[in-house]
Design a protein around this motif. Structure first.
Motif, PDB file in Angstrom:
ATOM      1  N   GLY A 153       0.792  -1.223   0.000  1.00 20.11           N
ATOM      2  CA  GLY A 153       0.000   0.000   0.000  1.00 20.11           C
ATOM      3  C   GLY A 153       0.821   1.268   0.000  1.00 20.11           C
ATOM      4  N   GLY A 154       2.110   1.161  -0.302  1.00 21.10           N
ATOM      5  CA  GLY A 154       2.980   2.339  -0.287  1.00 21.10           C
ATOM      6  C   GLY A 154       3.396   2.777  -1.678  1.00 21.10           C
ATOM      7  N   ASN A 155       4.350   3.705  -1.712  1.00 15.45           N
ATOM      8  CA  ASN A 155       4.823   4.246  -2.986  1.00 15.45           C
ATOM      9  C   ASN A 155       5.365   3.171  -3.921  1.00 15.45           C
ATOM     10  N   SER A 156       6.117   2.230  -3.378  1.00 13.54           N
ATOM     11  CA  SER A 156       6.718   1.201  -4.231  1.00 13.54           C
ATOM     12  C   SER A 156       5.659   0.397  -4.965  1.00 13.54           C
ATOM     13  N   ALA A 157       4.613  -0.016  -4.248  1.00 11.88           N
ATOM     14  CA  ALA A 157       3.552  -0.804  -4.873  1.00 11.88           C
ATOM     15  C   ALA A 157       2.857  -0.016  -5.980  1.00 11.88           C
ATOM     16  N   ILE A 158       2.603   1.263  -5.738  1.00 11.59           N
ATOM     17  CA  ILE A 158       1.902   2.090  -6.712  1.00 11.59           C
ATOM     18  C   ILE A 158       2.788   2.405  -7.913  1.00 11.59           C
ATOM     19  N   GLU A 159       4.019   2.786  -7.666  1.00  5.53           N
ATOM     20  CA  GLU A 159       4.930   3.138  -8.757  1.00  5.53           C
ATOM     21  C   GLU A 159       5.205   1.945  -9.667  1.00  5.53           C
ATOM     22  N   GLU A 160       5.416   0.779  -9.076  1.00  4.14           N
ATOM     23  CA  GLU A 160       5.727  -0.390  -9.893  1.00  4.14           C
ATOM     24  C   GLU A 160       4.491  -0.908 -10.621  1.00  4.14           C
ATOM     25  N   SER A 161       3.306  -0.709 -10.047  1.00  5.58           N
ATOM     26  CA  SER A 161       2.063  -1.046 -10.750  1.00  5.58           C
ATOM     27  C   SER A 161       1.912  -0.187 -11.989  1.00  5.58           C
ATOM     28  N   LEU A 162       2.207   1.082 -11.842  1.00  2.00           N
ATOM     29  CA  LEU A 162       2.118   2.006 -12.979  1.00  2.00           C
ATOM     30  C   LEU A 162       3.126   1.619 -14.058  1.00  2.00           C
ATOM     31  N   PHE A 163       4.321   1.230 -13.635  1.00  2.00           N
ATOM     32  CA  PHE A 163       5.374   0.860 -14.572  1.00  2.00           C
ATOM     33  C   PHE A 163       4.980  -0.329 -15.438  1.00  2.00           C
ATOM     34  N   VAL A 164       4.353  -1.333 -14.831  1.00  2.00           N
ATOM     35  CA  VAL A 164       4.070  -2.579 -15.550  1.00  2.00           C
ATOM     36  C   VAL A 164       2.672  -2.606 -16.165  1.00  2.00           C
ATOM     37  N   SER A 165       1.880  -1.573 -15.942  1.00  2.00           N
ATOM     38  CA  SER A 165       0.473  -1.577 -16.365  1.00  2.00           C
ATOM     39  C   SER A 165       0.291  -1.707 -17.877  1.00  2.00           C
ATOM     40  N   LYS A 225     -14.893 -10.423   6.243  1.00  2.00           N
ATOM     41  CA  LYS A 225     -14.405 -11.806   6.380  1.00  2.00           C
ATOM     42  C   LYS A 225     -14.649 -12.626   5.113  1.00  2.00           C
ATOM     43  N   LYS A 226     -15.053 -11.962   4.045  1.00  2.00           N
ATOM     44  CA  LYS A 226     -15.312 -12.663   2.794  1.00  2.00           C
ATOM     45  C   LYS A 226     -14.000 -13.051   2.124  1.00  2.00           C
ATOM     46  N   GLU A 227     -13.957 -14.303   1.640  1.00  2.00           N
ATOM     47  CA  GLU A 227     -12.772 -14.798   0.961  1.00  2.00           C
ATOM     48  C   GLU A 227     -13.000 -14.881  -0.546  1.00  2.00           C
ATOM     49  N   LYS A 228     -11.911 -14.763  -1.296  1.00  2.00           N
ATOM     50  CA  LYS A 228     -11.999 -14.781  -2.746  1.00  2.00           C
ATOM     51  C   LYS A 228     -10.708 -15.365  -3.298  1.00  2.00           C
ATOM     52  N   GLU A 229     -10.810 -16.175  -4.351  1.00  2.00           N
ATOM     53  CA  GLU A 229      -9.637 -16.703  -5.025  1.00  2.00           C
ATOM     54  C   GLU A 229      -9.503 -16.044  -6.393  1.00  2.00           C
ATOM     55  N   ILE A 230      -8.286 -15.550  -6.687  1.00  2.00           N
ATOM     56  CA  ILE A 230      -8.036 -14.840  -7.942  1.00  2.00           C
ATOM     57  C   ILE A 230      -6.970 -15.602  -8.728  1.00  2.00           C
ATOM     58  N   ASN A 231      -7.267 -15.889  -9.985  1.00  2.00           N
ATOM     59  CA  ASN A 231      -6.295 -16.567 -10.847  1.00  2.00           C
ATOM     60  C   ASN A 231      -5.276 -15.551 -11.365  1.00  2.00           C
ATOM     61  N   ILE A 232      -4.025 -15.822 -11.112  1.00  2.00           N
ATOM     62  CA  ILE A 232      -2.946 -14.932 -11.558  1.00  2.00           C
ATOM     63  C   ILE A 232      -1.728 -15.768 -11.933  1.00  2.00           C
ATOM     64  N   SER A 233      -0.791 -15.125 -12.663  1.00  2.56           N
ATOM     65  CA  SER A 233       0.438 -15.821 -13.057  1.00  2.56           C
ATOM     66  C   SER A 233       1.647 -15.371 -12.246  1.00  2.56           C
ATOM     67  N   GLY A 234       1.535 -14.180 -11.644  1.00  5.91           N
ATOM     68  CA  GLY A 234       2.665 -13.654 -10.896  1.00  5.91           C
ATOM     69  C   GLY A 234       2.244 -12.795  -9.732  1.00  5.91           C
ATOM     70  N   ILE A 235       3.118 -12.724  -8.731  1.00  7.86           N
ATOM     71  CA  ILE A 235       2.872 -11.925  -7.525  1.00  7.86           C
ATOM     72  C   ILE A 235       4.113 -11.096  -7.238  1.00  7.86           C
ATOM     73  N   PHE A 236       3.922  -9.813  -6.954  1.00  4.80           N
ATOM     74  CA  PHE A 236       5.018  -8.922  -6.565  1.00  4.80           C
ATOM     75  C   PHE A 236       4.685  -8.321  -5.205  1.00  4.80           C
ATOM     76  N   THR A 237       5.591  -8.462  -4.254  1.00  5.26           N
ATOM     77  CA  THR A 237       5.314  -8.012  -2.895  1.00  5.26           C
ATOM     78  C   THR A 237       6.106  -6.753  -2.559  1.00  5.26           C
ATOM     79  N   TYR A 238       5.397  -5.775  -1.984  1.00  2.00           N
ATOM     80  CA  TYR A 238       6.000  -4.517  -1.513  1.00  2.00           C
ATOM     81  C   TYR A 238       5.397  -4.199  -0.149  1.00  2.00           C
ATOM     82  N   ILE A 239       5.824  -4.964   0.848  1.00  3.95           N
ATOM     83  CA  ILE A 239       5.180  -4.890   2.160  1.00  3.95           C
ATOM     84  C   ILE A 239       6.105  -4.361   3.251  1.00  3.95           C
ATOM     85  N   GLY A 240       7.212  -3.773   2.852  1.00  3.42           N
ATOM     86  CA  GLY A 240       8.121  -3.218   3.844  1.00  3.42           C
ATOM     87  C   GLY A 240       9.506  -3.832   3.745  1.00  3.42           C
ATOM     88  N   TRP A 241      10.349  -3.447   4.714  1.00  5.56           N
ATOM     89  CA  TRP A 241      11.768  -3.787   4.624  1.00  5.56           C
ATOM     90  C   TRP A 241      12.324  -4.198   5.977  1.00  5.56           C
TER      91      TRP A 241
END
Length: 309
Positions: A153-165, A225-241
């Motif tokens: 939810g930070g700058n890294s997640a947003i900036e890299e989402s924009l880059f690969v969009s 508390k609702k759960e959902k499964e999403i089909n994807i091919s890749g995951i990129f994590t930006y959750i801190g350091w």
């Protein structure tokens, strides 16, 4: 044993800036880096807020910083530091590498920075490197025309989402908070795109795969508390350091977050002649400009220390 004047541990913007200043002063300087010189700059698409160099790619900064340091005589050495010894010695401190190579030096600058935090969910360890990455700039091209998830939810997640969009088919951004802690101008650009789905107040609870590769994620809204499964091919994590401090045995040098405690006036740790700069140092803001400023100051203080020996 190898003898030099100054050992800089870490080749991010702080470490490379220190190398530029120290080597220009005529002292034999080496920089030890276990991966590619540049640090987090290598994982950044564009750096728009460096004065006078707006819009340059992160890797361009890395190449430029490295070349400048080398031009002034600094040597950049690949290696993994496992211990620093004799820190209370006046001019015979020792830096030990993983392959048992040792460097004796008068001064040390620690500029190791931070490493990405691990996502503590089932499937992360199993599929890391098999669909899970911490660097869109490095690995985004593998997912051309595919669906991916970006977690954070930070700058890294947003900036890299924009880059690969423009490259991927769809991006699911999973944010465990109710809003993003990111620059509004970048967030507005992202919200204007049609291939982005935002999930707020949502955690990833499981990563699933097929044929030894990521195939989907299971998420859960913390409010409904609702759960959902999403089909994807890749995951990129930006959750801190986490701080890269594994080689520091004296834990009194560190604060509660594992960051180095320094005297901000001279960038010195509790040991004379041992300085620190960059994101490994405890401070409020973490920016390239701040890292280069601290790298400058720590190098000048190290030179001053050696001049007085």
């Amino acid at each position: 044993m190898n003898k030099v004047d100054l050992v800089i541990i870490g080749a991010g913007p702080a470490g490379l800036t220190s190398a530029i200043y120290a080597s220009r002063s005529g002292y034999k300087t080496i920089v030890i880096e276990k991966s590619a010189p540049g640090g987090k700059m290598n994982n950044t698409h564009k750096i728009d807020n460096y004065p006078g160099l707006e819009g340059k790619e992160g890797w361009e900064f890395s190449m430029s910083f490295s070349a400048q340091a080398k031009n002034f005589g600094a040597k950049i050495i690949g290696g993994d530091v496992v211990e620093i010894k004799n820190l209370d010695s006046k001019d015979s401190k020792i830096v030990v590498l993983k392959n048992d190579i040792e460097y004796m030096c008068k001064t040390i600058i620690i500029a190791t920075g931070l490493k990405p935090k691990k996502l503590e969910v089932v499937g992360y360890d199993k599929y890391f490197g098999k669909g899970i990455s911490t660097c869109v700039v490095c690995d985004g091209a593998f997912y051309k025309g595919k669906d991916i998830a970006i977690i954070g939810g930070g700058n890294s997640a947003i900036e890299e989402s924009l880059f690969v969009s423009d490259l991927v088919n769809k991006i699911y951004i999973i944010n465990k908070f109710s809003e993003f802690n990111a620059e509004q101008i970048t967030l507005n650009k992202l919200k204007g795109l049609k291939n982005i789905d935002f999930f707020y107040n949502t955690n990833v609870i499981k990563i699933l795969g097929k044929n030894d590769k990521v195939s989907s994620i299971k998420i859960k809204n913390v409010n409904t508390k609702k759960e959902k499964e999403i089909n994807i091919s890749g995951i990129f994590t930006y959750i801190g350091w986490n701080a890269e401090n594994f080689f520091i045995k004296d834990k009194e040098m560190l604060d509660k977050n594992g960051l180095l405690i320094i005297d901000k006036e001279n960038m010195q740790t509790k040991y004379k002649g041992v300085f620190a700069a960059g994101d490994i140092v405890s401070k409020q803001f973490k920016q390239v400009t701040i890292a280069t400023s601290e790298g400058t100051k720590s190098a000048l203080e190290a030179v001053k220390y050696m001049n007085n020996l």
